[in-house]
Design a protein around this motif. Structure first.
Motif, short mmCIF file in Angstrom:
data_model
loop_
_atom_site.label_atom_id
_atom_site.label_comp_id
_atom_site.label_asym_id
_atom_site.label_seq_id
_atom_site.Cartn_x
_atom_site.Cartn_y
_atom_site.Cartn_z
N UNK A 161 36.79 40.75 14.31
CA UNK A 161 36.15 39.44 14.45
C UNK A 161 35.04 39.32 13.43
N UNK A 162 34.96 38.18 12.78
CA UNK A 162 33.95 37.98 11.77
C UNK A 162 32.66 37.39 12.32
N UNK A 163 32.69 36.85 13.54
CA UNK A 163 31.46 36.32 14.13
C UNK A 163 31.34 36.81 15.57
N UNK A 164 30.10 36.91 16.05
CA UNK A 164 29.91 37.43 17.41
C UNK A 164 30.53 36.53 18.45
N UNK A 165 30.99 37.11 19.53
CA UNK A 165 31.55 36.37 20.66
C UNK A 165 30.47 36.23 21.72
N UNK A 166 29.54 35.31 21.48
CA UNK A 166 28.47 35.08 22.46
C UNK A 166 29.07 34.52 23.74
N UNK A 167 28.50 34.95 24.87
CA UNK A 167 28.98 34.49 26.17
C UNK A 167 27.84 34.60 27.18
N UNK A 168 27.82 33.67 28.12
CA UNK A 168 26.80 33.71 29.17
C UNK A 168 27.22 34.73 30.23
N UNK A 169 26.29 35.22 31.03
CA UNK A 169 26.67 36.15 32.10
C UNK A 169 27.72 35.55 33.05
N UNK A 170 27.61 34.26 33.35
CA UNK A 170 28.60 33.62 34.23
C UNK A 170 29.97 33.58 33.56
N UNK A 171 30.00 33.31 32.26
CA UNK A 171 31.26 33.28 31.53
C UNK A 171 31.91 34.64 31.49
N UNK A 172 31.10 35.69 31.29
CA UNK A 172 31.63 37.05 31.27
C UNK A 172 32.20 37.42 32.63
N UNK A 173 31.49 37.02 33.69
CA UNK A 173 31.97 37.30 35.05
C UNK A 173 33.31 36.64 35.31
N UNK A 174 33.50 35.42 34.79
CA UNK A 174 34.76 34.71 34.97
C UNK A 174 35.90 35.44 34.25
N UNK A 175 35.64 35.92 33.03
CA UNK A 175 36.65 36.70 32.31
C UNK A 175 37.00 37.96 33.08
N UNK A 176 35.97 38.62 33.57
CA UNK A 176 36.15 39.88 34.31
C UNK A 176 36.96 39.66 35.59
N UNK A 177 36.64 38.55 36.31
CA UNK A 177 37.37 38.23 37.54
C UNK A 177 38.85 38.00 37.24
N UNK A 178 39.13 37.24 36.17
CA UNK A 178 40.53 36.98 35.82
C UNK A 178 41.24 38.28 35.47
N UNK A 179 40.59 39.13 34.68
CA UNK A 179 41.17 40.41 34.29
C UNK A 179 41.47 41.27 35.52
N UNK A 180 40.49 41.39 36.41
CA UNK A 180 40.67 42.21 37.61
C UNK A 180 41.76 41.66 38.52
N UNK A 181 41.83 40.33 38.63
CA UNK A 181 42.84 39.71 39.48
C UNK A 181 44.24 39.96 38.92
N UNK A 182 44.40 39.81 37.61
CA UNK A 182 45.71 40.05 36.99
C UNK A 182 46.11 41.52 37.09
N UNK A 183 45.19 42.41 36.77
CA UNK A 183 45.49 43.83 36.74
C UNK A 183 45.62 44.44 38.14
N UNK A 184 44.77 44.03 39.05
CA UNK A 184 44.75 44.66 40.36
C UNK A 184 45.58 44.00 41.42
N UNK A 185 45.96 42.74 41.20
CA UNK A 185 46.67 42.01 42.23
C UNK A 185 48.03 41.50 41.76
N UNK A 186 48.02 40.62 40.77
CA UNK A 186 49.26 39.97 40.35
C UNK A 186 50.25 40.93 39.68
N UNK A 187 49.77 41.77 38.78
CA UNK A 187 50.67 42.67 38.05
C UNK A 187 51.37 43.67 38.98
#
Length: 160
Positions: free
Chosen positions: A1-27
């Motif tokens: 990546x050529x530029x930083x991926x700035x994100x708010x704590x709430x935005x990071x939590x949303x990404x994390x929730x989606x990741x955990x839901x896909x990996x731990x539940x749906x998959x």
């Protein structure tokens, strides 16, 4: 990546929730369905098996994308912004165009954008134009519909 991926704590939590839901539940449920469907014999005409494999590839692609975005993320808490007199990451800005139409925009990470609620990505044309602006500044923005000027009417940050 050529530029930083700035994100708010709430935005990071949303990404994390989606990741955990896909990996731990749906998959895992999908893998179980695929295993059951594979045990039913002919896989070439087995809808559960074919759809399951396709959906599993989609989930794995999304997991890889989310993993890369979280790894590259730079958490920035807008409430901790020191210079609150100018537009920076996390600012909520009220702008007016030449026709005195007002828009309220919040500058968030590119993974958190939602134009319908006024959440614009940090690297969007309007956010780039507004960076560093103070109340009363006029900024020119090159949009797909043409060039527009916006005046910064109000500026705020979340309470810290």
């Amino acid at each position: 990546m050529d530029r930083p991926n700035y994100i708010t704590p709430a935005g990071y939590s949303a990404l994390r929730r989606e990741y955990d839901q896909l990996l731990g539940d749906e998959r895992p449920k999908l893998v179980e369905t695929i295993a059951w469907a594979a045990g039913n014999g002919d896989r070439s005409e087995n809808g559960d098996y074919i759809y399951g494999r396709k959906r599993l590839r989609e989930i794995d692609r999304r997991l890889g994308f989310l993993s890369r975005r979280m790894k590259a993320a730079k958490l920035v808490d807008p409430a901790a912004q020191e210079d609150r007199s100018r537009v920076w990451f996390g600012a909520t800005v009220t702008v007016a165009d030449a026709d005195d139409r007002e828009r309220v925009l919040t500058l968030v990470g590119d993974d958190e954008t939602d134009a319908g609620t006024g959440r614009v990505g940090w690297n969007s044309p309007i956010a780039r134009a507004l960076r560093g602006a103070a109340v009363g500044d006029v900024r020119r923005v090159e949009l797909p519909t043409g060039e527009r000027e916006y005046e910064v009417i109000a500026l705020s940050y979340p309470a810290g």
